[in-house]
Design an enzyme around this catalytic site. Structure first.
Site, PDB file in Angstrom:
ATOM      1  N   GLU A  47      -9.359  10.556  30.832  1.00  0.00           N
ATOM      2  CA  GLU A  47      -9.729  11.411  31.094  1.00  0.00           C
ATOM      3  C   GLU A  47     -11.308  10.599  31.804  1.00  0.00           C
ATOM      4  O   GLU A  47     -12.240   9.617  31.717  1.00  0.00           O
ATOM      5  CB  GLU A  47     -11.024  11.819  29.761  1.00  0.00           C
ATOM      6  CG  GLU A  47      -9.786  13.205  28.987  1.00  0.00           C
ATOM      7  CD  GLU A  47     -10.564  13.681  28.288  1.00  0.00           C
ATOM      8  OE1 GLU A  47     -11.941  13.901  28.212  1.00  0.00           O
ATOM      9  OE2 GLU A  47     -10.569  13.711  27.193  1.00  0.00           O
ATOM     10  N   GLU A  61     -10.392  11.280  20.981  1.00  0.00           N
ATOM     11  CA  GLU A  61     -11.810  10.814  20.927  1.00  0.00           C
ATOM     12  C   GLU A  61     -12.498  11.352  19.358  1.00  0.00           C
ATOM     13  O   GLU A  61     -12.910  11.772  19.232  1.00  0.00           O
ATOM     14  CB  GLU A  61     -13.050  11.517  21.851  1.00  0.00           C
ATOM     15  CG  GLU A  61     -12.622  11.581  23.686  1.00  0.00           C
ATOM     16  CD  GLU A  61     -13.136  12.446  24.359  1.00  0.00           C
ATOM     17  OE1 GLU A  61     -14.514  13.019  23.641  1.00  0.00           O
ATOM     18  OE2 GLU A  61     -13.483  11.831  25.585  1.00  0.00           O
TER      19      GLU A  61
HETATM   20  O1  AHR Z   1     -12.263  17.276  28.970  1.00  0.00           O
HETATM   21  C1  AHR Z   1     -13.610  17.922  28.608  1.00  0.00           C
HETATM   22  C2  AHR Z   1     -14.113  16.994  27.087  1.00  0.00           C
HETATM   23  O2  AHR Z   1     -14.263  15.609  27.232  1.00  0.00           O
HETATM   24  C3  AHR Z   1     -12.588  16.999  26.593  1.00  0.00           C
HETATM   25  O3  AHR Z   1     -12.287  18.095  25.792  1.00  0.00           O
HETATM   26  C4  AHR Z   1     -13.098  15.767  25.740  1.00  0.00           C
HETATM   27  O4  AHR Z   1     -11.907  14.849  25.620  1.00  0.00           O
HETATM   28  C5  AHR Z   1     -14.208  14.781  26.774  1.00  0.00           C
HETATM   29  O5  AHR Z   1     -15.314  14.678  25.803  1.00  0.00           O
END
Ligand code: AHR
Length: 500
Positions: free
Chosen positions: A290, A171
């Protein structure tokens, strides 16, 4: 009236088993008292909880991303290898938590090997760069005869781990990220890091960071710039998306899968526009590393400015409802319908932190509501995804405009004819669906469903365990059609056979 048309010749593509991945970050209680708790009654000789590993196995997880997440962007991996008593704790700035470094690269990779999971490693491109990424790759995959690979051998691991999948940071578009970068800065760094990593091990696959969400101001431009630098060296671009019910807007929340569809289509368009400019046949695929339901805006607020934490704090431990389970099932329909472009998926995260599995230190491990649709899809979706035609009424939502009232995905295993059909009913009333199957015989043998409940999140272990899947309403077979009944606000997985 909803009609789904299934034709055996119309296929989207093979389902990469890496679609059923998860994520373990050094965050809250995901690692410590989550997967790892040496004093737990079920702990194995390495200190990992057997009860959690067994649930992960039942969940059907194939791959695990590690060690972050935001955590990776200030991680010093060298401090977490070698004799445990000599490891130095550090202050993780992402979650303002003191990380003891008891679990590091070797412990994680050996856990994956023992449990039959594919590891997906991320390198720190926040506070660090090319040299540290190359060193970590050499530590993991080098044959010996170099400083880093010899260090691994000295630490007790002779055989290279052969880690195939590597994320170039996490990210990096997010202003919250430690070492946040512009697309230009990140694109250059990722390209140089990727180039060097492939010189160490040309067999690896690399993931460039895409946007943290479709709602980032930089979305689109970020993908274009990053891929214009990294197109030749990377194999995948990442996508992250979390959904929640905001201000009681149930219809938009139930329509999240359609927002995810559009997100995928836009990222694919961006990636292919770079390919077109270069007159290249290369297709960058997506690592959706994610995704989940996360009450980020509504529940996370109070946890943002905590004092420095230690000893695995309870942060981001969302408790899920039946409605959340329906949405998770529906998001899996989106993933399955894009298997031609999505190679990897990670439900974030595995244990305790926005997770399908919860634990108590020294106590039980149990399933949240969201466990059920993931485990069912991972078990039933085998072979290839079929390209269904779904004709359904639409619902107008505040956040996503018009979305279909019914969504569906189907898979068939070419070797056995095993058919799975996943269907979401986003409406508050029962739906009758006519499944048309020209060119094939279809037999539906049964089904199982998750239903939205109106009780809110199931906070306690007892409440979560009282939730389970229910039998689907029986299917009625006709001539060239099957009539299916869907419960209100439900996600159903039907199973049967397809004969041609
Ligand atoms: O999954 C929780 C967080 O969400 C992770 O650390 C990050 O990559 C995202 O913003």
């Amino acid at each position: 009236m909803t009609t789904i048309t299934l034709h055996p010749d119309f296929r989207i593509g093979p389902i990469d088993r890496r679609l059923f991945g998860s994520f373990v970050e050094h965050l809250g209680r995901c690692v410590y008292t989550g997967v790892y708790e040496p004093d737990h009654p079920t702990a194995d000789e390495h200190g990992f909880r057997r009860d959690v590993a067994d649930l992960a196995d039942e969940l059907g997880v194939t791959l695990v991303r590690y060690p972050g997440g935001n955590f990776v962007s200030n991680y010093v991996w060298e401090d977490a290898v070698g004799p445990v008593e000599q490891r130095r704790p550090f202050l993780d700035l992402a979650w303002r938590t003191i990380e003891p470094n008891t679990i590091g690269t070797d412990e994680f990779l050996q856990y994956c090997e023992r449990e039959g999971l594919e590891p997906m490693m991320a390198v720190n491109l926040g506070t660090r760069g090319v040299a540290e990424a190359v060193a970590l790759l050499d530590y993991c995959n080098g044959e010996g005869g170099t400083h880093w690979s010899d260090l691994r051998i000295a630490n007790g691991r002779e055989e290279p781990y052969g880690v195939k999948l590597w994320c170039l940071g996490n990210e990096m578009d997010g202003p919250w990220q430690i070492g946040h970068k512009t697309a230009e800065e990140y694109g250059r760094l990722a390209a140089e890091t990727g180039k060097a990593m492939k010189l160490v091990d040309p067999t690896i696959e690399l993931v460039a960071c895409g946007s943290s969400s479709m709602y980032m101001d930089t979305f689109g431009a970020w993908e274009r710039t990053v891929l214009s630098h990294t197109f030749d060296v990377v194999d995948h671009i990442s996508m992250h998306a979390y959904y929640e019910e905001l201000n009681g807007d149930r219809a938009s929340f139930l329509g999240s899968g359609t927002a995810m569809d559009r997100f995928v289509e836009r990222v694919v368009a961006s990636a292919d526009s770079i390919a077109a400019e270069r007159r290249s046949d290369k297709r960058i695929t997506i690592s959706f590393d994610e995704w989940n339901v996360w009450y980020l805006e509504s529940r996370f607020v109070g946890e943002k400015n905590l004092p420095i934490q230690r000893d695995a704090p309870r942060i981001i431990e969302d408790h899920y409802s039946g409605l959340d389970a329906v949405v998770v099932g529906d998001l899996m329909i989106t993933l399955l319908n894009h298997v031609d472009r999505i190679s990897i998926g990670c439900l974030a995260q595995l244990v305790n932190v926005i997770a399908p599995i919860m634990t108590e230190p020294g106590g039980a491990a149990w399933k949240q509501t969201t466990f059920h649709p993931f485990a069912t899809a991972a078990r039933l979706a085998t072979g290839e995804t079929l390209n269904l035609q779904v004709d359904a009424e639409t619902i107008t939502t505040e956040r996503h405009g018009d979305v279909p009232a019914v969504t569906a995905a189907a898979s068939v295993d070419p070797a056995t004819g095993a058919l799975a059909l996943f269907v979401t009913n986003r409406t508050a009333h029962e739906q009758i669906v006519t499944l048309r199957h020209p060119g094939a015989g279809v037999r539906i043998d049964g089904g199982t469903a998750v239903l939205a409940d109106h009780d809110g999140a199931r906070e306690t272990q007892e409440e979560a365990e009282a939730y389970g899947m229910v039998d689907a309403l029986p299917a009625e077979h006709g001539d060239g059609t099957v009539s299916l009944r869907l419960a209100p606000e439900s996600w159903t997985a039907f199973h049967g056979t397809l004969t041609t």
